[in-house]
Design a protein around this motif. Structure first.
Motif, PDB file in Angstrom:
ATOM      1  N   ASP A 396       0.702  -1.232  -0.205  1.00  0.00           N
ATOM      2  CA  ASP A 396      -0.147  -0.085  -0.026  1.00  0.00           C
ATOM      3  C   ASP A 396       0.995   1.154   0.145  1.00  0.00           C
ATOM      4  O   ASP A 396       2.088   1.110   0.643  1.00  0.00           O
ATOM      5  N   PRO A 397       0.496   2.127  -0.748  1.00  0.00           N
ATOM      6  CA  PRO A 397       1.414   3.580  -1.038  1.00  0.00           C
ATOM      7  C   PRO A 397       0.976   4.328   0.403  1.00  0.00           C
ATOM      8  O   PRO A 397       1.814   5.306   0.619  1.00  0.00           O
ATOM      9  N   ASP A 563     -13.344 -15.888   7.857  1.00  0.00           N
ATOM     10  CA  ASP A 563     -13.041 -16.376   6.468  1.00  0.00           C
ATOM     11  C   ASP A 563     -13.669 -15.708   5.325  1.00  0.00           C
ATOM     12  O   ASP A 563     -13.623 -15.743   4.205  1.00  0.00           O
ATOM     13  N   GLY A 564     -14.127 -14.415   5.823  1.00  0.00           N
ATOM     14  CA  GLY A 564     -14.393 -13.433   4.810  1.00  0.00           C
ATOM     15  C   GLY A 564     -15.995 -13.611   4.398  1.00  0.00           C
ATOM     16  O   GLY A 564     -16.682 -12.798   3.514  1.00  0.00           O
ATOM     17  N   ASP A 565     -17.048 -14.557   5.067  1.00  0.00           N
ATOM     18  CA  ASP A 565     -18.262 -14.356   4.553  1.00  0.00           C
ATOM     19  C   ASP A 565     -19.180 -14.116   5.778  1.00  0.00           C
ATOM     20  O   ASP A 565     -18.561 -13.563   6.585  1.00  0.00           O
ATOM     21  N   LEU A 566     -20.533 -13.625   5.185  1.00  0.00           N
ATOM     22  CA  LEU A 566     -21.193 -13.177   6.142  1.00  0.00           C
ATOM     23  C   LEU A 566     -22.334 -14.242   6.684  1.00  0.00           C
ATOM     24  O   LEU A 566     -22.822 -14.883   5.763  1.00  0.00           O
ATOM     25  N   ARG A 567     -22.648 -14.235   7.834  1.00  0.00           N
ATOM     26  CA  ARG A 567     -23.410 -15.230   8.196  1.00  0.00           C
ATOM     27  C   ARG A 567     -24.325 -14.836   9.558  1.00  0.00           C
ATOM     28  O   ARG A 567     -23.827 -13.843  10.012  1.00  0.00           O
ATOM     29  N   VAL A 568     -25.295 -15.517   9.537  1.00  0.00           N
ATOM     30  CA  VAL A 568     -26.591 -15.154  10.583  1.00  0.00           C
ATOM     31  C   VAL A 568     -26.424 -16.393  11.711  1.00  0.00           C
ATOM     32  O   VAL A 568     -26.283 -17.534  11.288  1.00  0.00           O
ATOM     33  N   ARG A 569     -26.140 -16.176  12.839  1.00  0.00           N
ATOM     34  CA  ARG A 569     -26.086 -17.343  13.667  1.00  0.00           C
ATOM     35  C   ARG A 569     -27.447 -17.091  14.945  1.00  0.00           C
ATOM     36  O   ARG A 569     -27.589 -16.032  15.068  1.00  0.00           O
ATOM     37  N   GLY A 584     -12.651 -15.791  -1.913  1.00  0.00           N
ATOM     38  CA  GLY A 584     -11.497 -15.101  -1.459  1.00  0.00           C
ATOM     39  C   GLY A 584     -11.634 -14.266  -0.149  1.00  0.00           C
ATOM     40  O   GLY A 584     -13.183 -14.380   0.298  1.00  0.00           O
ATOM     41  N   ARG A 585     -10.893 -13.622   0.339  1.00  0.00           N
ATOM     42  CA  ARG A 585     -11.173 -12.870   1.606  1.00  0.00           C
ATOM     43  C   ARG A 585     -11.502 -11.618   1.362  1.00  0.00           C
ATOM     44  O   ARG A 585     -10.956 -10.756   0.716  1.00  0.00           O
ATOM     45  N   SER A 586     -12.914 -11.365   1.466  1.00  0.00           N
ATOM     46  CA  SER A 586     -13.561 -10.097   1.189  1.00  0.00           C
ATOM     47  C   SER A 586     -12.909  -9.108   2.462  1.00  0.00           C
ATOM     48  O   SER A 586     -12.630  -9.533   3.543  1.00  0.00           O
ATOM     49  N   GLY A 587     -13.003  -7.839   2.071  1.00  0.00           N
ATOM     50  CA  GLY A 587     -12.481  -6.964   3.275  1.00  0.00           C
ATOM     51  C   GLY A 587     -13.358  -6.566   4.400  1.00  0.00           C
ATOM     52  O   GLY A 587     -12.919  -6.602   5.498  1.00  0.00           O
ATOM     53  N   ALA A 598     -23.550  -5.470   1.182  1.00  0.00           N
ATOM     54  CA  ALA A 598     -22.754  -5.929   0.423  1.00  0.00           C
ATOM     55  C   ALA A 598     -21.478  -6.399   1.108  1.00  0.00           C
ATOM     56  O   ALA A 598     -21.202  -5.749   2.179  1.00  0.00           O
ATOM     57  N   LEU A 599     -20.833  -7.599   0.574  1.00  0.00           N
ATOM     58  CA  LEU A 599     -19.426  -7.787   0.864  1.00  0.00           C
ATOM     59  C   LEU A 599     -18.597  -7.424  -0.266  1.00  0.00           C
ATOM     60  O   LEU A 599     -18.715  -7.386  -1.396  1.00  0.00           O
ATOM     61  N   VAL A 600     -17.445  -6.527   0.553  1.00  0.00           N
ATOM     62  CA  VAL A 600     -16.541  -5.766  -0.453  1.00  0.00           C
ATOM     63  C   VAL A 600     -15.054  -6.126  -0.392  1.00  0.00           C
ATOM     64  O   VAL A 600     -14.800  -6.614   0.620  1.00  0.00           O
ATOM     65  N   ASP A 601     -14.564  -6.155  -1.437  1.00  0.00           N
ATOM     66  CA  ASP A 601     -13.036  -6.563  -1.431  1.00  0.00           C
ATOM     67  C   ASP A 601     -12.216  -5.268  -0.945  1.00  0.00           C
ATOM     68  O   ASP A 601     -12.646  -4.160  -0.463  1.00  0.00           O
ATOM     69  N   ALA A 602     -10.780  -5.479  -1.081  1.00  0.00           N
ATOM     70  CA  ALA A 602      -9.959  -4.329  -0.307  1.00  0.00           C
ATOM     71  C   ALA A 602     -10.067  -3.119  -1.056  1.00  0.00           C
ATOM     72  O   ALA A 602      -9.987  -1.829  -0.580  1.00  0.00           O
ATOM     73  N   ASP A 603     -10.688  -2.939  -2.321  1.00  0.00           N
ATOM     74  CA  ASP A 603     -10.736  -1.707  -3.051  1.00  0.00           C
ATOM     75  C   ASP A 603     -12.235  -1.213  -2.944  1.00  0.00           C
ATOM     76  O   ASP A 603     -12.614  -0.013  -3.528  1.00  0.00           O
ATOM     77  N   GLY A 604     -13.094  -1.794  -2.205  1.00  0.00           N
ATOM     78  CA  GLY A 604     -14.502  -1.221  -1.975  1.00  0.00           C
ATOM     79  C   GLY A 604     -15.463  -1.742  -2.929  1.00  0.00           C
ATOM     80  O   GLY A 604     -16.615  -1.436  -2.743  1.00  0.00           O
TER      81      GLY A 604
END
Length: 645
Positions: A396-397, A563-569, A584-587, A598-604
């Motif tokens: 990252d810069p 693990d990057g997933d969205l869950r309801v427990r 893969g690992r969402s951010g 939404a699930l977003v990646d490192a860039d949004g």
């Protein structure tokens, strides 16, 4: 002159606030314009050590166990009138500072006070309430951490081997339970001794047992204001919004204290606005309280300095340090400051302030030292507060922003040394085997996101911050590791450094420091067990759910998992719904203003989202019935997990 009698309403402990009085009380003053702009300074609800700080030379902690519930409540009802408030302590500290300046830096001898604070462990609250203080205990939350306590979480905190709970003096499973932590602090030892005698008598008369006592206090002579390794302590404290005055030219920093950021009060007080995290969702009676960490940290002083001598000799043989490098030179680099507190970033060659009374300098930046050439990446200061020297990824810069990310990791520290200074020419109490160290005390709004995160993810992590070299654990308070040390005069070369452990945990507790109103309610038995019933959690956009965070309604727990997933427990932590993202690992997870979860990646960018786009004004509802839904502005259901039960 004997102390004045305690009034029947909540007031401070006995104090003296002038050069002629000896135990007059802090006078009540009309709020000044400054005070009106800083409302937390006027709080008579918040206990005084949290924001204002007792700042006394002599401190004593009594760890207490309750007997009969009714007697414990009666004890608390009498004690609460002696507990110091933020307003009282802040006023006293201001007057003390003015008197000290008028005496050219000499402490005013007759300007003195005795302060008391009390915090309660989960077991202590359960005893007073007659049941658990709350029943919704989602995995990974501060509610769980407080319930379990540090002994059950020792491995994740790095309290293993010599620091494992089986070696502790208090707080371990199987030892007598601690229900309350009573802290007394005074300017004069005779005042503290008298107050301690009174409190021991009060506790004994109410059927309480003293489980452990921890005396502590400012070290004498050249170590005044320093910890046992010899370094100035308590410098890098956060400023608190609505308590500390901001700089008009730079409102994110405290006036007169360059480098000290103003942090939202909710990072330290339950029920207040936070830097970036979700609300507390704790019972309302916990508002204005703070989670209290107490750790007894033993320090091996001769071992530490012997290691410095061995390491600097080894580094010289490898031509990795300047020829004139000394143990002091290396120790400063592993601490991040010189003994006086002067930062290495400003004074790389020598300590400019041999005077121990020098004002602290907290104006430190690491943005131009991302590779740790000036201050090694394993240095204690960098590990516990990376400031602008943290990159989310090595490529990252730009560094991670302080506001909205790192400000929310700060804690307020009130640590104080215990034991006599190491002096090989002294007697047994000054010898190498005598007990000495630091009583680590911290206040925060969230045990997991603050103290535990710093301890687990920064201090005890060998790969933090992420770099191409081996960073190692915290070089001062860590449990030992292999670290990379920058070679002097080389732009990119490193040599390995073997760090050993010289700080051990000898006891630990999690407690809660309630407001004055909460103390009254607890004493009166007016707080019902179990906390509030399940209720809908309704969140408007924009909302961010970071890794491990959970929104719980009691029956439904919406969590962005590791693990990057969205869950309801459900309330048994069994999965009832999941997004099923496996790319893969969402951010992070976000609820957007267009109505999408939404699930977003490192860039949004969205890698998964609900089909609810185009619904501005929609809300996310984690329901008390176990369902999670996106509802339109008119209340209609746009999307749901169908997990009601």
């Amino acid at each position: 002159m004997p102390p004045s009698s305690e009034p029947s309403t909540a007031t401070t402990s006995e104090t003296a606030v002038s050069e002629t009085a000896t135990s007059a009380r802090v006078p009540t003053q009309s709020p000044t314009p400054e005070a009106e702009s800083l409302p937390l300074r006027q709080s008579t609800e918040i206990q005084g050590d949290i924001l204002a700080g007792f700042k006394k030379d002599h401190v004593h902690l009594l760890l207490l166990a309750f007997g009969e519930r009714d007697q414990a409540r009666e004890w608390l009802d009498r004690l609460r009138h002696r507990v110091a408030t933020t307003r009282e302590v802040a006023d006293f500290n201001r007057q003390f500072s003015r008197a000290r300046r008028a005496r050219a830096g000499v402490d005013p001898e007759r300007h003195h006070a005795i302060w008391r604070s009390v915090s309660l462990t989960h077991a202590g609250l359960t005893e007073l309430i007659g049941g658990a203080p709350y029943t919704d205990v989602p995995r990974g939350t501060t509610q769980e951490a407080f319930f379990q306590g540090p002994a059950r979480r020792a491995e994740r905190l790095g309290d293993t081997d010599a620091s494992a709970p089986e070696h502790w003096l208090f707080g371990a499973v199987g030892q007598p339970a601690v229900h309350a932590v009573l802290t007394l602090a005074a300017d004069r030892p005779e005042d503290l001794a008298r107050a301690l005698a009174e409190e021991r008598d009060e506790a004994g008369d109410s059927g309480l047992t003293v489980v452990f006592e921890q005396p502590a206090g400012t070290l004498a002579g050249s170590l005044r204001g320093r910890e046992h390794f010899g370094f100035k302590d308590g410098i890098s404290q956060p400023g608190v919004r609505d308590f500390d005055e901001p700089d008009p030219d730079d409102p994110e920093h405290q006036l007169g204290k360059p480098g000290t950021r103003i942090v939202p009060a909710g990072e330290f007080l339950v029920g207040h606005e936070k830097d970036h995290r979700l609300p507390d969702w704790l019972p309302e009676w916990m508002r204005d309280g703070s989670f209290h960490v107490v750790r007894r940290l033993a320090q091996d002083v001769p071992g530490w300095w012997a290691q410095m001598a061995d390491l600097v000799a080894d580094l010289k043989q490898r031509n990795a340090v300047p020829p004139g490098a000394t143990s002091e030179w290396l120790a400063a680099r592993l601490m991040g400051r010189w003994r006086s507190g002067a930062p290495l970033t400003k004074y790389p060659d020598a300590d400019p302030h041999p005077d121990p009374e020098t004002e602290a300098d907290n104006d430190i930046l690491y943005g131009d030292d991302q590779l740790g050439r000036a201050v090694p990446l394993c240095a204690h200061l960098r590990k516990t507060n990376p400031r602008d020297g943290l990159l989310a990824r090595v490529t990252d810069p730009e560094p991670v922003p302080l506001k909205g990310a790192l400000d929310g990791r700060r804690i307020i520290r009130r640590g104080v040394p215990y034991g006599e200074r190491f002096d090989p020419t002294g007697g047994a109490e000054n010898g190498p085997d005598a007990p000495r160290g630091l009583v680590f005390v911290a206040y925060q709004g969230d045990l997991v996101a603050q103290f535990e995160f710093v301890q687990r993810s920064w201090v005890d992590a060998e790969a933090f911050p992420e770099r191409e070299v081996q960073v190692g654990r915290d070089a001062v308070i860590g449990r030992g590791s292999q670290a990379s040390f920058p070679v002097h005069g080389s732009p990119d070369a490193h040599v390995p450094l073997t760090l050993r452990q010289f700080v051990r945990t000898e006891g630990a507790l999690y407690a809660f420091t309630p407001s004055l109103t909460a103390l009254r309610l607890l004493a009166a038995g007016e707080i019902p067990p179990g906390g509030p019933p399940p209720e809908d959690r309704v969140l408007a956009a924009p909302m961010v759910l970071r890794r491990g965070e959970v929104i719980s309604s009691g029956k439904a727990r919406l969590r962005f998992e590791d693990d990057g997933d969205l869950r309801v427990r459900d309330d048994r932590e069994e999965v009832t719904w999941q997004a099923g993202y496996t790319g893969g690992r969402s951010g992070r997870a976000e609820f957007w203003e267009d109505g999408r979860l939404a699930l977003v990646d490192a860039d949004g960018a969205a890698v998964w989202a609900t089909p609810t786009e185009g619904n501005e004004g929609a809300v996310l509802v984690v329901g008390a019935d176990g369902d999670v839904a996106v509802r339109a502005a008119d209340g209609g259901v746009l999307w749901r997990t169908d997990t009601a039960h």
